[in-house]
Design an enzyme around this catalytic site. Structure first.
Site, PDB file in Angstrom:
ATOM      1  N   ARG A 143       0.870  -1.170   0.000  1.00  0.00           N
ATOM      2  CA  ARG A 143       0.000   0.000   0.000  1.00  0.00           C
ATOM      3  C   ARG A 143       0.912   1.226   0.000  1.00  0.00           C
ATOM      4  O   ARG A 143       1.992   1.187   0.610  1.00  0.00           O
ATOM      5  CB  ARG A 143      -0.862   0.055   1.273  1.00  0.00           C
ATOM      6  N   GLU A 175      -3.850   7.205  -5.018  1.00  0.00           N
ATOM      7  CA  GLU A 175      -4.037   6.644  -6.356  1.00  0.00           C
ATOM      8  C   GLU A 175      -5.411   7.030  -6.875  1.00  0.00           C
ATOM      9  O   GLU A 175      -6.365   7.043  -6.114  1.00  0.00           O
ATOM     10  CB  GLU A 175      -3.935   5.112  -6.303  1.00  0.00           C
ATOM     11  N   HIS A 208      -1.072   0.149  -9.856  1.00  0.00           N
ATOM     12  CA  HIS A 208      -1.711  -0.779  -8.907  1.00  0.00           C
ATOM     13  C   HIS A 208      -2.404  -1.930  -9.631  1.00  0.00           C
ATOM     14  O   HIS A 208      -3.616  -2.113  -9.515  1.00  0.00           O
ATOM     15  CB  HIS A 208      -2.692  -0.037  -7.988  1.00  0.00           C
TER      16      HIS A 208
END
Lengths: 312, 312
Positions: free
Chosen positions: A231, A260, A278
């Site tokens: 993360r 993000e 991601h």
């Protein structure tokens, strides 16, 4: 009356499968729960949750009969589990099915960054190969020293892969684990001092915020490469950016960021960073397994069966 | 009179080390040999060779006392070994020291191509991540079926790494090898039919020209990815380009091409190919070991000691 509320940005395939299995009420994010009428909200017993928008006490209190939040993904830091537990709400996640994909991406990021493969690709495609000759030499990766921050299920998958590259494996975890001779560090600074590659595989959430601190990053040193597939919160991102800009470390391969997809624009200016959007678990095979595990947790709950992968 | 002729495009480090160890006559390519005066040519007993320009019978005959050609690199297809043997000239190469680097690059090319990491990087850097959301799903690599064409030293290093990704390993070799349960195919078409990833790790030269033929490439099928870290000659490149353009296979990750660095411009137009500028062994650590092994072969010869890594 339908008992399931589906929240989040699902793929068409996953949405269709969920609708077929559970006939849920569908909203796009936690902010939409308040817009549902009282009767619908009262009927909801299970939430199938996906996404990074916070799902906390306020949302839970809008659903008086909620008893399950089934998260899509292994990381459930968007969900306030303490608030859920206080209300007798069970939380599930989708562990294990994504370990391989995330570990694959971590290893690929380490190799791409170490062997400068994006630059080498640009060298070949831009005509520099013809004009200037061989791509400049870079570093040998095999046989190097890798440090895994967090030797959970994903961390172990990463370590197993890196061991096949004859890497000397070091790790940080809360306690020493049974490993094939890997070196345990009880302190992340000591870990970073010992290695050239620091691969972050921590659980997200408050407890691990900025765990990879400025001090850890600086201990890694000028040959150091940070890989993060966990993360964005687990790394002190401002310190990482400072170190990358100043050449205090060599580079980074990152699949996760703060905020993000609106990541810090300083990353775009850095040519020693490989950026991925991601996509760690972003394969057809794994997302189908994650969606199935989420659905099966909801189904188990609705059918009074034991939950498959409970968190609390 | 100096006994060694150094031929080829060396790095400054390697050149300096060679000059210090052997005080050689230095030329930039095989075409320069004819320009040396008779006395210099007559004094040459050993050539330290690097590069992909042909070194054949004509060049050998210009050096009447030549008895050793020490190649820099494991692949010595630029050297006409048959012509050398006929003249009693020994040839050496630099095996093994580069296996790890080349295997690393092969695995990285497989992961990058399979997980579409160049596209995903562009998605993140171009603003598409913000504008369009998640990068489209791609394929799971771990657990897939990989076929190694040529299970020599490099092929085995590649297979060992891919096994750590839980891949089902198949291979072609001239004869079945002692392996940890990998599946042998005596025919490359049968190998290609059985797998989704075909990793070419053959020796270069006439015997393996276009060994990965149109038929092999087509047998790989629409999920197929070709990785080549050997030589451009080992694959039927026109057939590979046709298959990539037509979508008959999914993609390719290539470190080697015909006519490097002036590679076929059709490659540049393909977005399902990861291109590397033949940098397989291009690390400081490995190139230093290759240069040392080349020098040590020359030194062994000049001191009447056994050659370290003879080829013929």
């Amino acid at each position: 009356m339908t008992a399931t509320l589906m929240i989040g940005p699902y793929s068409e395939t996953d949405r269709d499968a969920m609708i077929e299995a559970l006939d849920p009420v569908v909203v796009s994010g936690p902010g939409d729960v308040a817009g549902l009428d009282d009767a619908t909200r009262a009927g909801i017993r299970a939430v199938a949750f996906k996404g990074h928008s916070a799902f906390g006490a306020d949302e839970m209190d809008l659903l008086p009969n909620l008893a399950l939040i089934a998260n899509y993904g292994v990381g459930y830091d968007a969900i306030d589990v303490t608030a859920a537990s206080a209300r007798g709400i069970k939380v599930t996640n989708t562990p294990d099915v994504l370990n391989d994909d995330v570990a694959d991406l971590a290893v690929a990021l380490l190799l791409m960054t170490g062997r400068e493969m994006e630059h080498a690709s640009a060298w070949a495609r831009s005509g520099e190969w013809q004009a200037k000759g061989e791509y400049p030499l870079n570093r040998k990766v095999s046989g190097g020293k890798a440090g895994i921050v967090g030797l959970g299920r994903i961390g172990r998958e990463i370590a197993d892969r890196l061991a096949a590259f004859k890497m000397d494996i070091h790790y940080f975890a809360r306690s020493e684990k049974d490993t094939p001779g890997w070196t345990y560090h009880s302190d992340p600074v000591s870990l970073a001092e010992a290695v050239d590659y620091l691969v972050v595989a921590l659980v997200g959430g408050k407890d691990t915020e900025k765990f990879v601190s400025n001090k850890v990053i600086e201990a890694l040193g000028p040959r150091g490469i940070v890989v993060n597939i966990s993360r964005g919160t687990t790394v002190d991102e401002a310190a990482l950016l400072d170190a990358l800009e100043a050449g205090k470390i060599a580079g980074a391969g990152l699949d996760v960021f703060l905020n993000e997809p609106n990541i810090d624009p300083r990353f775009y200016a850095l040519d020693n960073v490989v950026i991925q959007p991601h996509q760690g678990s972003g394969t057809h095979e794994t997302r189908a397994e994650m969606a199935a595990l989420q659905r099966n947790n909801v189904l188990a709950f609705l059918q009074d069966q034991p939950l498959l992968t409970p968190v609390n």
